[in-house]
Design a protein around this motif. Structure first.
Motif, PDB file in Angstrom:
ATOM      1  N   GLU A 129       0.841  -1.194   0.000  1.00 39.36           N
ATOM      2  CA  GLU A 129       0.000   0.000   0.000  1.00 39.36           C
ATOM      3  C   GLU A 129       0.878   1.246   0.000  1.00 39.36           C
ATOM      4  O   GLU A 129       1.862   1.324   0.746  1.00 39.36           O
ATOM      5  CB  GLU A 129      -0.907   0.020   1.235  1.00 39.36           C
ATOM      6  N   TYR A 130       0.499   2.236  -0.820  1.00 42.89           N
ATOM      7  CA  TYR A 130       1.311   3.458  -0.912  1.00 42.89           C
ATOM      8  C   TYR A 130       0.465   4.629  -1.420  1.00 42.89           C
ATOM      9  O   TYR A 130       0.928   5.448  -2.197  1.00 42.89           O
ATOM     10  CB  TYR A 130       2.523   3.224  -1.834  1.00 42.89           C
ATOM     11  N   ASP A 131      -0.776   4.716  -0.947  1.00 41.58           N
ATOM     12  CA  ASP A 131      -1.718   5.752  -1.385  1.00 41.58           C
ATOM     13  C   ASP A 131      -1.904   5.707  -2.905  1.00 41.58           C
ATOM     14  O   ASP A 131      -1.998   6.745  -3.572  1.00 41.58           O
ATOM     15  CB  ASP A 131      -1.252   7.157  -0.963  1.00 41.58           C
ATOM     16  N   ASN A 132      -1.973   4.500  -3.430  1.00 38.28           N
ATOM     17  CA  ASN A 132      -2.030   4.330  -4.882  1.00 38.28           C
ATOM     18  C   ASN A 132      -3.448   4.515  -5.431  1.00 38.28           C
ATOM     19  O   ASN A 132      -4.440   4.141  -4.801  1.00 38.28           O
ATOM     20  CB  ASN A 132      -1.501   2.953  -5.279  1.00 38.28           C
ATOM     21  N   ARG A 133      -3.507   5.107  -6.620  1.00 33.10           N
ATOM     22  CA  ARG A 133      -4.754   5.273  -7.368  1.00 33.10           C
ATOM     23  C   ARG A 133      -4.467   4.924  -8.819  1.00 33.10           C
ATOM     24  O   ARG A 133      -3.618   5.558  -9.447  1.00 33.10           O
ATOM     25  CB  ARG A 133      -5.255   6.717  -7.288  1.00 33.10           C
ATOM     26  N   ALA A 134      -5.164   3.944  -9.343  1.00 32.38           N
ATOM     27  CA  ALA A 134      -4.977   3.528 -10.729  1.00 32.38           C
ATOM     28  C   ALA A 134      -6.102   4.114 -11.581  1.00 32.38           C
ATOM     29  O   ALA A 134      -6.938   3.391 -12.121  1.00 32.38           O
ATOM     30  CB  ALA A 134      -4.942   2.001 -10.832  1.00 32.38           C
ATOM     31  N   GLN A 135      -6.130   5.432 -11.710  1.00 34.75           N
ATOM     32  CA  GLN A 135      -7.216   6.114 -12.405  1.00 34.75           C
ATOM     33  C   GLN A 135      -6.747   6.925 -13.608  1.00 34.75           C
ATOM     34  O   GLN A 135      -7.486   7.755 -14.126  1.00 34.75           O
ATOM     35  CB  GLN A 135      -7.951   7.032 -11.417  1.00 34.75           C
ATOM     36  N   GLY A 136      -5.518   6.695 -14.042  1.00 35.42           N
ATOM     37  CA  GLY A 136      -5.033   7.374 -15.226  1.00 35.42           C
ATOM     38  C   GLY A 136      -4.467   8.756 -14.949  1.00 35.42           C
ATOM     39  O   GLY A 136      -4.545   9.277 -13.835  1.00 35.42           O
ATOM     40  N   LEU A 137      -3.884   9.331 -15.997  1.00 33.40           N
ATOM     41  CA  LEU A 137      -3.317  10.686 -15.963  1.00 33.40           C
ATOM     42  C   LEU A 137      -3.914  11.485 -17.099  1.00 33.40           C
ATOM     43  O   LEU A 137      -4.138  10.956 -18.192  1.00 33.40           O
ATOM     44  CB  LEU A 137      -1.796  10.628 -16.083  1.00 33.40           C
ATOM     45  N   ILE A 138      -4.169  12.764 -16.857  1.00 32.47           N
ATOM     46  CA  ILE A 138      -4.666  13.641 -17.922  1.00 32.47           C
ATOM     47  C   ILE A 138      -3.618  14.707 -18.219  1.00 32.47           C
ATOM     48  O   ILE A 138      -3.211  15.464 -17.330  1.00 32.47           O
ATOM     49  CB  ILE A 138      -5.995  14.302 -17.537  1.00 32.47           C
TER      50      ILE A 138
END
Length: 428
Positions: A129-138
């Motif tokens: 866990e590392y405050d990850n978000r797999a929501q893409g980059l814009i």
């Protein structure tokens, strides 16, 4: 086999992980008191394979001249005669052609996409866990010219099989609702759905603990003085606390790699590019970013890391100066206030700076050297977090005499340095 890893940033720790997984005895050496206290400490938080691109690109020389005289410029060059910096700049300018840009971007994408796959595999394997978000980059465009200019990057993304999604202005809000508040400032964007966000420091610290559980030894507060060579082979590392011996040696010292290797005749064109970040506590989650936005106008990234916003960007060519003048805060603070105003508490923001080890062509330097037992994993520029797992696994495979999962073309030091071993003991 005993492997000595020099450096405990995200590059050194991920390298130690894969080497320990392969059954080696691993020693990690660093001058700092714990892992990830330098460039890996407070970077922009992007894991952005789709956004991987060299700074050296057509049109950059003209842009750079304009940046030098504009307010909130993404680039600052110290007004001094630094032959190392001038030599590096000349090499970078030589890569500012369309053909060189396409070649270098393809190499970077190869490593970065592989690294993202390795990260997903690792996350599934150990649940890190590392405050990850797999929501893409814009990639955010404020002008029609920027949007039109993305066509060339899209061609390269397509040739490398990287997913992308062009966005008109109204489509931006589907992924980043808070941008509705500044709709009049935007024209559109390019979404890279495979990109992620995460806290590099938290990841590296956590993985270092998992490395310890595999038997990896960390020697902190240990100043590395030189590499010792005999008859074309590395036979030891001289430190302030005594010599350290191994069967293989991996240099993962970022911007400090060239000075260690120069006495061996290995000349790495890596220059420390200084960057800044702000870490801001979130006060209004609805006005904060959902994942990561890269503002193409100011070259500043705004990412969400748990209950914080990380704003990272700007570049200074000022050597190894690590000062953090408050005047540089304006560059990164402006973007978060302009795009996500009211999302956080600026009074609680922490300003940080780090040195990003940049090669003139943007591609890291990975793999073997002309010295037996000496390997490199360095020169990742602004993309060390993005390329860390893939670079580490790639170099680990080479140390293990395994064929890497990706092509080795254009990744080693031989694209710069063809000097032969001196056979002498090096003194850094």
């Amino acid at each position: 086999m005993r492997v000595v890893v020099l450096g405990s940033g995200v590059i050194g720790v991920t390298s130690a992980w894969y080497l320990a997984q392969a059954g080696h005895s691993v020693v990690v050496v660093d001058r700092q008191p714990e892992p990830a206290l330098e460039t890996s400490f407070a970077n922009a938080g992007q894991i952005s394979p789709g956004y991987s691109a060299p700074w050296a690109a057509p049109g950059v020389p003209l842009k750079a001249m304009k940046w030098l005289v504009q307010d909130l410029a993404p680039l600052r060059i110290a007004p001094r005669l630094d032959p190392v910096m001038l030599g590096w700049l000349s090499k970078m300018l030589a890569n500012c052609t369309q053909s060189a840009y396409a070649r270098n971007k393809a190499r970077m994408l190869r490593v970065a996409e592989y690294s993202r796959d390795c990260l997903v595999e690792l996350r599934n394997e150990i649940g890190i866990e590392y405050d990850n978000r797999a929501q893409g980059l814009i990639q955010l465009f404020r002008s029609e010219k920027q949007q039109a200019g993305s066509v060339n990057d899209i061609r390269i993304l397509e040739s490398c099989g990287v997913a992308y999604e062009p966005l008109e202005r109204d489509q931006l809000f589907q992924y980043e609702p808070a941008l509705k508040h500044v709709a009049d400032k935007l024209v559109g964007g390019l979404r890279l759905p495979g990109d992620e966000t995460g806290d590099c420091f938290k990841f590296t610290q956590t993985l270092a603990q998992r490395c310890r559980e595999l038997g990896v030894e960390f020697r902190f507060n240990t100043e590395i003085e030189s590499l010792q060579a005999e008859a074309g082979e590395i036979v030891g590392v001289k430190t302030a606390q005594g010599d350290i011996k191994g069967d293989a040696y991996l240099v993962a010292l970022g911007s400090y790699s060239p000075s260690l290797l120069a006495p061996l005749g290995i000349k790495l064109p890596i220059y420390p590019v200084k960057g800044f970040s702000l870490t801001i506590p979130i006060t209004d989650p609805e006005r904060a970013p959902e994942s990561t936005v890269m503002d193409e106008t100011y070259k500043v990234a705004v990412s969400r890391l748990g209950d914080r916003i990380r704003v990272g960007g700007t570049a200074e060519l000022t050597g190894f100066d690590l000062s953090t003048p408050e005047s540089r805060r304006a560059n990164v603070e402006f973007v978060v206030n302009d795009l996500f105003g009211g999302s956080g508490d600026p009074s609680g923001a922490e300003l940080w700076t780090g040195l990003r080890p940049m090669t003139p062509d943007g591609t890291p330097i990975l793999g073997e050297t002309q010295y037996r037992g000496l390997f490199l994993n360095t020169g990742h520029g602004t993309l060390g977090w993005t390329m860390s797992l893939g670079s580490a696994r790639y170099v680990s495979d080479l140390i293990n005499n395994r064929k890497p999962a990706i092509s080795t073309e254009g990744l080693s030091v031989t694209r710069y340095n063809r000097a032969q071993p001196s056979g002498q003991v090096a003194r850094a």
